[in-house]
Design an enzyme around this catalytic site. Structure first.
Site: not given
Ligand code: AMP
Length: 113
Positions: A86, A95, A99, A101
């Site tokens: 994303n 975040v 990254h 997924h």
């Molecule tokens: P995005 O919405 O593409 O930015 O994805 C961020 C991802 O980070 C989401 O799928 C969250 O569930 C995951 N996430 C947030 N905090 C943590 C954490 N502490 N450990 C593992 N995954 C996390």
């Protein structure tokens, strides 16, 4: 750039379920999995989003794709997985540390929604 939860995960300041780590990358299980296998693959370098990557990051970006292959192999899902990135809040990025997924273990529809 400001520190994100992912830099704290890389630095082991907060715990994560680590799947793979090398000098350039880190992979760990998503805390809110959207599939039986849901792993986040991130560069250790804090690039906020893909569109912030530079030509000098070319090798790093390729490396992350090969890490995805490696992680899929390790998880036994190399035959079928989805790799999602994303880019930007409008695309669902929460975040700001780029990254991938890696999702697997169920069927997926297209378009992804
Ligand atoms: P995005 O919405 O593409 O930015 O994805 C961020 C991802 O980070 C989401 O799928 C969250 O569930 C995951 N996430 C947030 N905090 C943590 C954490 N502490 N450990 C593992 N995954 C996390």
């Amino acid at each position: 750039m400001s520190e994100t939860i992912f830099s704290k995960i890389i630095n082991k300041e907060i715990p994560s379920d680590v799947v793979y780590e090398d000098d350039l990358s880190f992979a760990f299980r998503d805390i809110n999995p959207q599939a039986p296998v849901h792993i986040l693959i991130i560069p250790k370098k804090p690039i906020p989003q893909l569109t912030d990557a530079a030509i000098s990051d070319q090798e790093l970006l390729g490396h992350l794709m090969l890490v995805a292959n490696k992680v899929a192999e390790m998880e036994g899902v190399v035959d079928a997985f989805r790799l999602v990135l994303n880019n930007g809040a409008g695309a669902g990025q929460e975040v700001m540390h780029m990254h991938f997924h890696l999702l697997a273990g169920r069927s997926f529809t297209w378009p992804p929604g």
